[in-house]
Design an enzyme around this catalytic site. Sequence first.
Site, PDB file in Angstrom:
ATOM      1  N   CYS A 116      36.061  29.856  37.894  1.00 10.37           N
ATOM      2  CA  CYS A 116      35.777  31.219  37.425  1.00 10.37           C
ATOM      3  C   CYS A 116      34.687  31.240  36.359  1.00 10.37           C
ATOM      4  O   CYS A 116      34.201  32.308  36.005  1.00 10.37           O
ATOM      5  CB  CYS A 116      37.042  31.847  36.863  1.00 10.37           C
ATOM      6  SG  CYS A 116      38.378  31.925  38.045  1.00 10.37           S
ATOM      7  N   HIS A 256      35.640  37.129  31.937  1.00  7.10           N
ATOM      8  CA  HIS A 256      36.209  36.887  33.267  1.00  7.10           C
ATOM      9  C   HIS A 256      37.466  37.742  33.404  1.00  7.10           C
ATOM     10  O   HIS A 256      38.299  37.791  32.498  1.00  7.10           O
ATOM     11  CB  HIS A 256      36.544  35.397  33.408  1.00  7.10           C
ATOM     12  CG  HIS A 256      37.347  35.095  34.616  1.00  7.10           C
ATOM     13  ND1 HIS A 256      37.060  35.651  35.843  1.00  7.10           N
ATOM     14  CD2 HIS A 256      38.446  34.309  34.797  1.00  7.10           C
ATOM     15  CE1 HIS A 256      37.951  35.222  36.718  1.00  7.10           C
ATOM     16  NE2 HIS A 256      38.800  34.413  36.117  1.00  7.10           N
ATOM     17  N   ASN A 286      41.092  39.341  40.418  1.00  9.64           N
ATOM     18  CA  ASN A 286      40.360  38.171  39.925  1.00  9.64           C
ATOM     19  C   ASN A 286      39.486  37.638  41.064  1.00  9.64           C
ATOM     20  O   ASN A 286      39.990  37.081  42.035  1.00  9.64           O
ATOM     21  CB  ASN A 286      41.372  37.104  39.469  1.00  9.64           C
ATOM     22  CG  ASN A 286      40.708  35.835  38.943  1.00  9.64           C
ATOM     23  OD1 ASN A 286      39.538  35.578  39.192  1.00  9.64           O
ATOM     24  ND2 ASN A 286      41.480  35.025  38.228  1.00  9.64           N
TER      25      ASN A 286
END
Length: 331
Positions: A116, A256, A286
């Site tokens: 990520c 993030h 996500n």
Amino acid sequence: MLQSKQAGVLGVAYNVPENIMTNQDLEKIVDTSDEWITERTGIKERRIAGPGQATSDMSLAAGREALERAGIKASDLDLVIVCTLSPDTLFPSTACIVQDRIGAVNAGAFDLSAGCSGFVYGLSVACQMVNSGTHKKILVIGAETLSRILNWKDRNTCVIFADGAGAAVVGEVPAGYGYINSVLGADGAGGNFIIMPAGGTRMPATAETVAGNLHSIHMDGSEVFKFASRIVPKVAFDVLKDTGVAVGDIDIVIPHQANVRIIKSAAKRLGLPVEKFYVNIERYGNTSAASVAIALAEAWENGLIRKENNVLLIGFGAGLTWAGCVLKWSI
Ligand code: ACO
């Protein structure tokens, strides 16, 4: 002799699949509830790729729009970086597929795997390549099709991850604007906390690995949560150190989008109002390496990032990895 330049972002864009999957849709697939997902993560819905739609397709759409907004032709690019952990194929790289399809005939291309944190890693690398004078115009894309590597019977992961892509064109900007600093970090000892165990050279694909769901994301959510809560404020302090930009000078943080609780706790520990953190997790979930790229482009589209703003990007995730990048916005 290479002339050093001042790098910055010339254009941003994002692309997400049309297909929306809500928490109520998930209630029909696994033992979960809208209430649990909303309270524990902040996610209400996410985008899931259609049949045949892969990482390079969303990358291409986001990349084309970012180029158009930057006023740059694909043939002017000298590098394409695709940050992803869900490439179209293990090789060739998704960056090569995008390089061909977008018409970046004068560009090199490579994929970057940093979970990520991928897009923040990629943007930092691109800015420093332009700064050094080795490259002039770089397309950086964060893109994922995580729905294809999820175990849809595992409620620990399938309610969290989703698909999408975001892109930024990096090039020279006027002095006093653009890239200020970045930090890149890793702790490989935490690699097993979020991992796709099979499909690589350690555990090649077999009927057993497929039956055992080992080609999907396995995550120890609470370990990743503890790591993320600790690392996000540290990244912010580290990347701002010795830059002359104080935490209070930051106009917008693009974190993030892993969990709204991680974002709230980071805001508190940094002493920043939570409103300074751009949050879109409720609509996209996500999207790993795409998450910061999508959030950056969407925040810019919504007029929340303006010229002169100090913008702080923060990524963290599989690896374990983390990254921060601070820029003075120039467009
Ligand atoms: N619905 C209902 N209950 C659930 C669900 C679900 N979808 N998922 C887990 N539960 C249950 C668990 O089984 C557990 O039940 P038990 O107590 O009976 O065993 C209970 O809920 C609590 O589980 P926890 O895992 O402790 O829940 P937590 O509050 O930690 O939330 C979450 C889980 C959302 C995954 C959180 O840990 C998190 O956000 N972690 C960080 C993830 C992250 O940041 N990832 C980024 C990196 S990703 C990358 O790089 C690709």
